[in-house]
Write a protein that holds these residues in place. Structure first.
Motif, PDB file in Angstrom:
ATOM      1  N   GLU A  34       0.832  -1.204   0.000  1.00  0.00           N
ATOM      2  CA  GLU A  34       0.000   0.000   0.000  1.00  0.00           C
ATOM      3  C   GLU A  34       0.866   1.252   0.000  1.00  0.00           C
ATOM      4  O   GLU A  34       1.781   1.395   0.803  1.00  0.00           O
ATOM      5  CB  GLU A  34      -0.918  -0.002   1.223  1.00  0.00           C
ATOM      6  CG  GLU A  34      -1.885   1.168   1.226  1.00  0.00           C
ATOM      7  CD  GLU A  34      -3.086   0.942   2.116  1.00  0.00           C
ATOM      8  OE1 GLU A  34      -4.139   0.548   1.602  1.00  0.00           O
ATOM      9  OE2 GLU A  34      -2.947   1.152   3.332  1.00  0.00           O
ATOM     10  N   GLY A  35       0.547   2.156  -0.928  1.00  0.00           N
ATOM     11  CA  GLY A  35       1.290   3.403  -1.050  1.00  0.00           C
ATOM     12  C   GLY A  35       2.363   3.385  -2.109  1.00  0.00           C
ATOM     13  O   GLY A  35       2.911   4.433  -2.464  1.00  0.00           O
ATOM     14  N   ALA A  36       2.681   2.216  -2.645  1.00  0.00           N
ATOM     15  CA  ALA A  36       3.692   2.127  -3.701  1.00  0.00           C
ATOM     16  C   ALA A  36       3.047   2.359  -5.061  1.00  0.00           C
ATOM     17  O   ALA A  36       1.919   1.916  -5.307  1.00  0.00           O
ATOM     18  CB  ALA A  36       4.369   0.761  -3.674  1.00  0.00           C
ATOM     19  N   GLY A  91       9.059   1.901   4.435  1.00  0.00           N
ATOM     20  CA  GLY A  91      10.091   1.069   5.050  1.00  0.00           C
ATOM     21  C   GLY A  91      11.454   1.537   4.580  1.00  0.00           C
ATOM     22  O   GLY A  91      11.770   2.724   4.642  1.00  0.00           O
ATOM     23  N   ASP A  92      12.265   0.613   4.054  1.00  0.00           N
ATOM     24  CA  ASP A  92      13.598   0.987   3.573  1.00  0.00           C
ATOM     25  C   ASP A  92      13.620   1.178   2.060  1.00  0.00           C
ATOM     26  O   ASP A  92      14.686   1.235   1.447  1.00  0.00           O
ATOM     27  CB  ASP A  92      14.635  -0.060   3.994  1.00  0.00           C
ATOM     28  CG  ASP A  92      14.299  -1.462   3.477  1.00  0.00           C
ATOM     29  OD1 ASP A  92      13.282  -1.615   2.766  1.00  0.00           O
ATOM     30  OD2 ASP A  92      15.052  -2.392   3.806  1.00  0.00           O
ATOM     31  N   ARG A  93      12.452   1.310   1.440  1.00  0.00           N
ATOM     32  CA  ARG A  93      12.357   1.466  -0.012  1.00  0.00           C
ATOM     33  C   ARG A  93      11.851   2.859  -0.356  1.00  0.00           C
ATOM     34  O   ARG A  93      10.803   3.284   0.125  1.00  0.00           O
ATOM     35  CB  ARG A  93      11.403   0.407  -0.582  1.00  0.00           C
ATOM     36  CG  ARG A  93      11.131   0.539  -2.075  1.00  0.00           C
ATOM     37  CD  ARG A  93      10.073  -0.473  -2.500  1.00  0.00           C
ATOM     38  NE  ARG A  93       9.594  -0.227  -3.845  1.00  0.00           N
ATOM     39  CZ  ARG A  93       8.504  -0.781  -4.363  1.00  0.00           C
ATOM     40  NH1 ARG A  93       7.764  -1.612  -3.628  1.00  0.00           N
ATOM     41  NH2 ARG A  93       8.131  -0.503  -5.594  1.00  0.00           N
ATOM     42  N   THR A  94      12.595   3.589  -1.171  1.00  0.00           N
ATOM     43  CA  THR A  94      12.154   4.900  -1.652  1.00  0.00           C
ATOM     44  C   THR A  94      11.213   4.700  -2.831  1.00  0.00           C
ATOM     45  O   THR A  94      11.578   4.046  -3.815  1.00  0.00           O
ATOM     46  CB  THR A  94      13.356   5.756  -2.072  1.00  0.00           C
ATOM     47  OG1 THR A  94      14.228   5.917  -0.948  1.00  0.00           O
ATOM     48  CG2 THR A  94      12.906   7.130  -2.541  1.00  0.00           C
ATOM     49  N   VAL A  95      10.001   5.254  -2.747  1.00  0.00           N
ATOM     50  CA  VAL A  95       8.996   4.971  -3.764  1.00  0.00           C
ATOM     51  C   VAL A  95       8.549   6.192  -4.562  1.00  0.00           C
ATOM     52  O   VAL A  95       7.897   6.048  -5.602  1.00  0.00           O
ATOM     53  CB  VAL A  95       7.747   4.300  -3.138  1.00  0.00           C
ATOM     54  CG1 VAL A  95       8.100   2.946  -2.559  1.00  0.00           C
ATOM     55  CG2 VAL A  95       7.100   5.195  -2.084  1.00  0.00           C
ATOM     56  N   LEU A  96       8.899   7.408  -4.096  1.00  0.00           N
ATOM     57  CA  LEU A  96       8.360   8.596  -4.748  1.00  0.00           C
ATOM     58  C   LEU A  96       9.196   9.811  -4.379  1.00  0.00           C
ATOM     59  O   LEU A  96       9.774   9.871  -3.294  1.00  0.00           O
ATOM     60  CB  LEU A  96       6.911   8.812  -4.288  1.00  0.00           C
ATOM     61  CG  LEU A  96       6.054   9.843  -5.013  1.00  0.00           C
ATOM     62  CD1 LEU A  96       5.795   9.423  -6.462  1.00  0.00           C
ATOM     63  CD2 LEU A  96       4.715  10.031  -4.277  1.00  0.00           C
ATOM     64  N   GLY A  97       9.270  10.768  -5.298  1.00  0.00           N
ATOM     65  CA  GLY A  97       9.914  12.039  -5.010  1.00  0.00           C
ATOM     66  C   GLY A  97       8.888  13.156  -4.988  1.00  0.00           C
ATOM     67  O   GLY A  97       7.773  13.013  -5.504  1.00  0.00           O
ATOM     68  N   ARG A  98       9.262  14.269  -4.378  1.00  0.00           N
ATOM     69  CA  ARG A  98       8.405  15.460  -4.377  1.00  0.00           C
ATOM     70  C   ARG A  98       9.249  16.684  -4.719  1.00  0.00           C
ATOM     71  O   ARG A  98      10.241  16.970  -4.065  1.00  0.00           O
ATOM     72  CB  ARG A  98       7.734  15.632  -3.005  1.00  0.00           C
ATOM     73  CG  ARG A  98       6.677  16.740  -3.007  1.00  0.00           C
ATOM     74  CD  ARG A  98       7.263  18.097  -2.699  1.00  0.00           C
ATOM     75  NE  ARG A  98       7.724  18.200  -1.320  1.00  0.00           N
ATOM     76  CZ  ARG A  98       8.759  18.956  -0.951  1.00  0.00           C
ATOM     77  NH1 ARG A  98       9.478  19.654  -1.841  1.00  0.00           N
ATOM     78  NH2 ARG A  98       9.125  19.004   0.327  1.00  0.00           N
TER      79      ARG A  98
END
Length: 265
Positions: free
Chosen positions: A6-8, A178-185
């Motif tokens: 969820e969220g990815a 968690g330890d995974r970057t999924v998005l930039g802003r």
């Protein structure tokens, strides 16, 4: 691929008045092939790389004609419950949660600053079948004129941990699960004309950024920015002939040191 947490980011599509034109453009630039349009679902047409689904194109529904735009979908365990959280945190539901056959359930929404995105609860359609390779979804960034509001909204919606790039003056932030970057802003500064609405910029992988840009421009696309080589890859921002913005990135061509990151949440 496995169902995304969820969220990815889990899927991307775009509406095009000229569907055949879009298929020709992205087929040439990204190497996509296309499934037969599904008349039952409004001529929704999936795009493939080596037989794996990576995105979709679709004609606009009546009343939704206008400039084309890529829409990024975030995985959700329950689309209806996520829609309620969107409302609770100041977002707007643009399309109420709906079931799409056995494929899954979806809704369309915007954050308080107008950034449009989708929510996808998977059924038989789990989302991207390939990621982070040529022709496939690789990365995305929220472009917003109100970064504080967008940061608060998205972190409340999906419990992202946030980090700033220390050498970027706080204008660029990363969202982690968690330890995974999924998005930039990215904060939209004065270099963005007032008429450019906040949006999610989707990156697709390519083998050679400069060649992809050359093909895009030859086919009527517009180079918005780049190509530029960074520690994350060589990328460029492009507007397609129907006005949809996206980026291409070659992650094998890198330059410079990775920036330092500071936790902010």
């Amino acid at each position: 691929m496995a169902v995304q947490p969820e969220g990815a980011p889990c899927w991307a599509d775009a509406m095009f008045s000229d569907l055949e034109g879009a298929k020709n453009f992205y087929g040439e630039v990204l190497g996509w092939t296309f499934a037969q349009a599904s008349s039952e679902f409004g001529d929704y047409t999936e795009a493939y790389v080596d037989g794996r689904a990576v995105a979709a194109v679709v004609p606009p529904m009546p009343g939704q004609e206008g400039q084309s735009q890529w829409c990024l979908y975030f995985a959700a365990e329950d689309a209806a419950a996520t829609a309620e959280r969107i409302r609770a945190h100041g977002g707007e539901i643009l399309m109420e949660p709906m079931r799409v056959g056995d494929f899954g359930s979806m809704c369309l929404a915007s954050d308080p600053g107008g950034v449009v995105f989708g929510v996808w609860q998977s059924g038989t359609h789990e989302g991207f079948q390939a990621m982070a390779e040529p022709g496939a979804y690789t990365w995305a960034e929220v472009f917003t004129r109100d970064p504080a509001t967008s940061d608060a909204f998205f972190s409340s919606l999906f419990s992202y941990r946030q980090r700033d790039m220390e050498d970027d003056g706080g204008s660029f932030r990363l969202y982690d699960l968690g330890d995974r970057t999924v998005l930039g802003r990215m904060e939209m500064g004065e270099d963005f004309p007032p008429e450019v609405r906040p949006y999610v910029n989707v990156y697709f992988g390519v083998r050679d950024c400069d060649e992809a840009v050359a093909r895009a421009v030859k086919l009527g696309g517009v180079l918005r920015f780049g190509p530029m080589t960074t520690p994350f890859g060589r990328f460029a921002a492009i507007g397609d002939p129907q006005g949809a913005n996206f980026s291409v990135i070659d992650t094998t061509t890198v330059e410079g040191e990775m920036p330092k990151l500071t936790d902010v949440s």
